[in-house]
Design an enzyme around this catalytic site. Structure first.
Site, PDB file in Angstrom:
ATOM      1  N   SER A 153       0.836  -1.201   0.000  1.00  0.00           N
ATOM      2  CA  SER A 153       0.000   0.000   0.000  1.00  0.00           C
ATOM      3  C   SER A 153       0.871   1.251   0.000  1.00  0.00           C
ATOM      4  O   SER A 153       2.035   1.207   0.372  1.00  0.00           O
ATOM      5  CB  SER A 153      -0.886   0.018   1.240  1.00  0.00           C
ATOM      6  OG  SER A 153      -0.095   0.224   2.400  1.00  0.00           O
ATOM      7  N   ASP A 154       0.287   2.348  -0.379  1.00  0.00           N
ATOM      8  CA  ASP A 154       0.967   3.634  -0.234  1.00  0.00           C
ATOM      9  C   ASP A 154       0.580   4.203   1.132  1.00  0.00           C
ATOM     10  O   ASP A 154      -0.302   3.693   1.809  1.00  0.00           O
ATOM     11  CB  ASP A 154       0.542   4.573  -1.381  1.00  0.00           C
ATOM     12  CG  ASP A 154       1.600   5.627  -1.657  1.00  0.00           C
ATOM     13  OD1 ASP A 154       2.398   5.947  -0.739  1.00  0.00           O
ATOM     14  OD2 ASP A 154       1.647   6.150  -2.777  1.00  0.00           O
TER      15      ASP A 154
END
Ligand code: NAG
Ligand code: NAG
Ligand code: NAG
Ligand code: NAG
Ligand code: NAG
Ligand code: NAG
Ligand code: NAG
Ligand code: NAG
Ligand code: NAG
Ligand code: NAG
Ligand code: NAG
Ligand code: NAG
Length: 856
Positions: free
Chosen positions: A278-279
């Site tokens: 994920s960011d």
């Protein structure tokens, strides 16, 4: 009583249907919602030999791990070379590989395991898009070749590459609509999450409308396959170890939680054996993201202080995580099956082995958030004061490569013969873009300003400049060496001085700029995305003032993407124009190399329109609804030049365009049909889950005795044995998900998709001659017309940067793969070759195509 298989499956179906949609069941429907795709395919090493050994090792080690150990940590650190848009402008995949390798070596030298690049993400659908410059141009084929070359380079250096952002990346500002920390419960703007992390005041938008969720990029199936997923298929085929999911939603399901995109398309159809991460703050749920195929919440370096725990936080700097202990609990209580956890850990470890990190791993010796040598290893917790930056010099001889990339990525757009420069008696240099930022090359946090010369965009994809050679510095050095008189006016508003200086000079070099970046920084009212496509800092006036007074005015533009030029491009005194992208630390040296003809320039990786409206897309600056803003990708397949071609709009400079210092002739196009095998739906299944029931008891998952918990860190351990026993203590449907494996999709079968897609159907042979008096470099381009009404007029399907001496001739061979002439069929969910006649075109740009032939 043990539940029957039917009831367990029934529960699973209920659970899955709840997960399939958005988090809120009463959410309004603006667009068909992404369909559910479960279970998450279990990764294998099949189809790409270099994964097999890595998988055997990974499976062996994961078999020995406890649940807590499967919450593997990694280090990472983001560095930057010349921007993606500049490497794309070189149209040189060998150079892209070398840049990737050099970046990988630097990351490895700093002890980083995963490099957060390369980027394909936004693909430049919106020319104003703030993060386009990080990517590889506006065409999926060009971007895919660049992505694959960079992945190979980075991973050959022994670091895991992370291709991002998957997928449908929207403009940066819109991606932050609905960002968790922006809106408080009463709907007012509160501190932006990034406030904490950049330690500077946030810039609030002028008119803000509270929204609940991030923007949704709504993309139809064919467009997704033929445009946005295309480069990721190349990255997967190149063996990429990780992929980062995006901030935006796709069809109203968050990028990091969209099972159709992660389980369905990426892991099943494209056969991706690595892990999805994920960011920052892109994860919006725990169990749902795990089941949808996310493999890792983003964590920072083993010693990276401020951020150590935060990217996986639910709220910045809270230390609360969707995963961490919650993942342990979810596995214990059965909502996340053990095989899914094993698969996450196996995919991470396989990537680790694949790039050789088990053999050659450097300890982390940097803290990317400070340049201080000493600091708190755990910055938020103010713990462990120590040397945080070893200041290991990892730069090697990369300056030479950076200079070469930047020069070869500079595009010559206009040349009435004034370039290359010979021995000039007197030159004058104009514009603040020629000179140093008075506050220093790193004077603006994350490069968030446009003072002085622009050599990098702003935002999280930036690096500190070790130095920055401005164009003026390099031109002065050249002038001193040549005995040339040199003057300059670098105040963009000093019209009087510009006039008088321009009048005296023989050659006038004007430097102008535009700038863009990520939305957490606003510069001159531009919140990441550009507000317009015109020049910054009075650029048009500077050009006109100089050109009105100097017969030989040469304009250089530093910009993250296209700028409009109609106000001045046809000025008779503007004799040459260069688009120099975002060149990085060697900016001045590289532009001197091009101006004086030591290096042959590149080609445009996007179209420069006459008017901003010609692109046919509208970037969303304000949310179009207050729940989840909707961006329908109505342009479909017609991104950039494909739109101009279809609508017969004349651009100022088309995609692929760029002048050479010599002249070229194309001749003798020959097409040879090869015998490829037949192509049909792939038949097979992903492996069945072999693990299911949790064998560990919660007490084996408690924090080890004497374990020191650093505040804000995310740990997989539990405080209490009761933590894992929420609900009724019975294991849930942990092995309820189809234990026989999942059917592989028709277009799947190996990393990159169906192996038959890469069959060579034609070989193309063309003769290219350098008819000029200078040795030169040409970028030979191949386009294909697929022939149906709903196909683009032509699409790029090959290119080669070649070097030919004056008067010389060479043959360039291209291959046309099945994939290159196939279209995505939404009914059969596979690639098909339509019956329409196909044509191949060869030439110098998307509109200068002297040779063509039918593909029989
Ligand atoms: C997006 O497309 C959907 C489905 O076609 C349509 O209902 C909706 O109005 C469109 N939204 C916008 C903002 O154009
Ligand atoms: C998004 O919705 C469109 C329109 O229904 C559909 O064609 C496409 O397959 C969907 N994509 C995903 C990933 O859900
Ligand atoms: C939300 O933020 C506004 C503006 O900062 C503030 O006035 C308000 O009290 C906040 N509301 C809550 C519930 O925190
Ligand atoms: C687990 O999730 C809950 C609810 O989302 C959150 O409040 C809690 O802080 C999380 N626990 C940990 C240890 O992160
Ligand atoms: C299992 O744990 C997860 C994470 O804490 C939680 O979201 C979920 O509701 C729990 N399920 C049951 C059945 O207790
Ligand atoms: C475009 O934006 C730049 C940067 O904010 C600004 O300097 C320029 O004046 C704008 N152009 C127009 C026509 O408004
Ligand atoms: C071009 O430059 C010369 C000065 O060298 C000037 O006299 C002339 O007016 C300029 N042309 C235009 C169109 O401005
Ligand atoms: C945001 O979501 C909440 C909970 O579903 C809902 O009550 C509220 O109306 C939504 N707000 C907007 C602006 O749609
Ligand atoms: C899990 O446990 C159940 C009940 O004890 C058993 O029937 C099943 O075979 C086990 N599954 C696996 C994969 O070990
Ligand atoms: C364990 O307890 C500590 C101290 O109260 C707390 O900060 C931490 O969040 C807890 N961790 C979990 C996994 O619940
Ligand atoms: C435990 O909870 C699950 C999920 O709510 C339910 O299906 C199951 O029947 C319960 N088992 C017992 C023994 O109560
Ligand atoms: C390409 O064509 C040239 C003649 O134009 C020929 O000499 C050469 O062998 C061909 N190359 C291939 C690989 O077919």
């Amino acid at each position: 009583m043990a539940p029957s298989k039917a009831s367990v499956l029934g529960n699973a179906v209920l659970l899955l249907s709840a997960l399939a949609g958005a988090q809120e069941p009463d959410a309004p429907i603006f667009y068909p919602r992404s369909p559910p795709a479960y279970p998450a395919p279990i990764g294998t090493g099949k189809g790409l030999p270099e994964w097999s050994e890595a998988y055997s090792k990974a499976q062996a080690i994961v078999a020995q791990m406890t649940i807590a150990e499967k919450g593997i940590r990694f280090g990472l650190y983001s560095s930057a070379f010349p921007a993606g848009v500049t490497i794309a402008s070189t149209w040189d995949d060998e150079l892209a590989y070398r840049r990737g390798f050099a970046m990988g070596m630097e990351h490895r030298g700093k002890g980083v395991d995963v490099q957060l690049g390369p980027v394909s993400g936004p693909l430049g659908l919106f020319p104003e898009g703030g993060r386009n410059w990080e990517g590889g141009g506006s065409d999926p084929f060009l971007s895919g070749v660049g992505l694959a070359a960079a992945v190979r380079g980075i991973q050959d250096a022994g670091v895991i590459a992370c291709a991002k952002h998957y997928i449908g990346g929207s403009p940066t500002r819109a991606a932050f609509f609905g960002f968790k920390n922006i809106w408080n419960s009463s709907g007012s703007v509160t501190d932006f999450g990034f406030f904490y992390f950049t330690m500077q005041p946030m810039n609030k938008g002028e008119s803000v409308i509270p929204v609940n969720q991030s923007i949704s990029s709504n993309v139809d199936d064919r467009t997704l396959h033929e445009v946005y997923a295309w480069p990721f298929a190349d990255a997967v085929r190149a063996g990429v170890g990780s992929i980062m999911c995006s901030y935006n939603q796709i069809n109203n399901s968050y990028g990091c939680q969209n099972s159709e995109l992660m389980n369905g398309i990426l892991k099943n159809e494209l056969g991706f054996p690595g892990f999805v991460m994920s960011d920052w703050q892109a994860q919006h749920a725990g169990v749902a993201t795990a089941l949808a195929g996310l493999g890792k919440e983003l964590e920072l370096p083993r010693q990276d202080p401020q951020m150590s725990a935060m990217p996986g936080d639910q709220v910045f700097v809270s230390g609360n995580a969707y995963w961490g202990a919650n993942l342990t609990i979810a596995v214990l209580n059965g909502t996340v099956p053990t095989w899914r956890l094993d698969d996450m850990a196996t995919r991470i470890m396989a990537s680790f082995y694949k790039v050789g990190l088990d053999k050659d791993r450097v300890d982390v010796n940097l803290d990317s958030w400070t340049t201080d040598v000493y600091g708190f290893e755990n910055w938020f917790a103010k713990e462990n004061y120590r040397i945080v930056n070893g200041n290991v010099d990892v730069r090697g001889t990369h300056a030479t490569l950076i200079r070469e990339v930047a020069a070869k990525g500079t595009v010559l757009l206009k040349n009435n013969g004034s370039l290359p420069l010979g021995r000039v008696r007197q030159i004058a240099v104009f514009g603040s873009d020629a000179t140093d930022n008075p506050r220093g090359p790193n004077g603006c946090p994350d490069r968030g300003c446009a003072d002085g010369t622009v050599a990098m965009g702003w935002g999280s994809g930036t690096a500190n400049f070790p130095y920055l050679i401005s164009p003026l510095t390099a031109l002065q050095n050249k002038a001193y060496a040549d005995g040339t008189v040199i003057q300059w006016v670098v105040d963009d508003w000093a019209t009087t001085q510009m006039k008088s200086t321009a009048t005296q000079a023989e050659t006038c070099l004007v430097f102008v700029k535009a700038q863009a970046g990520e939305a957490y920084i606003t510069v001159d009212g531009n919140q990441g995305d550009r507000n317009n496509l015109t020049l910054w800092a009075n650029g048009e006036q500077v050009i006109k003032t100089v050109a009105d007074n100097c017969k030989n005015t040469i304009v250089t533009i530093h910009a993250p993407g296209p700028v409009t030029m109609e106000e001045w491009i046809d000025h008779p005194n503007v004799t040459a124009v260069l688009y120099a992208g975002l060149p990085g630390q060697e900016s001045g040296n590289s532009i001197v190399d091009v101006l004086y003809g030591l290096v042959e320039p590149g080609r445009l990786p996007f179209t420069i329109a006459k008017n901003a409206s010609d692109y046919g897309v509208e970037l969303m600056y304000e949310p179009n609804n207050s729940y989840a803003p909707q961006q329908n990708f109505t342009s479909g397949l017609l991104i950039d030049y494909r739109y101009f071609d279809k609508k017969e709009i004349e651009p100022r400079f088309e995609f692929g365009f760029g002048l050479s210092y010599t002249t070229w002739k194309y001749s003798n196009l020959q097409v040879q049909k090869l015998n490829a095998g037949s192509y049909g739906a792939f038949n097979g299944r992903t492996p069945a889950a072999t693990s299911g029931n949790v064998t560990e008891t919660p007490d084996s998952l408690l924090f080890p005795t004497d374990f020191h918990q650093i505040p804000y860190y995310i740990y997989p351990y539990l405080n209490n044995t009761s933590d894992g026993l929420e609900g009724n203590g019975t294991k849930g449907p942990s092995d309820a998900y189809d234990p026989t494996g999942t059917p592989i999709r028709p277009a799947g079968g190996a990393p990159g998709g169906h192996p038959g897609l890469y069959d060579i159907l034609y070989q193309v042979n063309v003769t290219v001659s350098n008819t000029g008096k200078r040795n030169g470099e040409e970028i030979v381009q191949m386009y294909v017309c697929q022939g149906e009404e709903d196909d683009p007029v032509r699409v790029l399907r090959g290119f080669r940067r070649i070097s030919v001496d004056a008067g010389g001739t060479t043959n360039v061979i291209f291959t046309i793969l099945r994939r290159d002439i196939s279209r995505w069929d939404v009914v059969t969910q596979n690639w098909v070759i339509s019956s329409a006649t196909k044509t191949v075109y060869i030439g110098r740009s998307s509109r200068d195509l002297p040779l063509s032939a039918k593909l029989e």
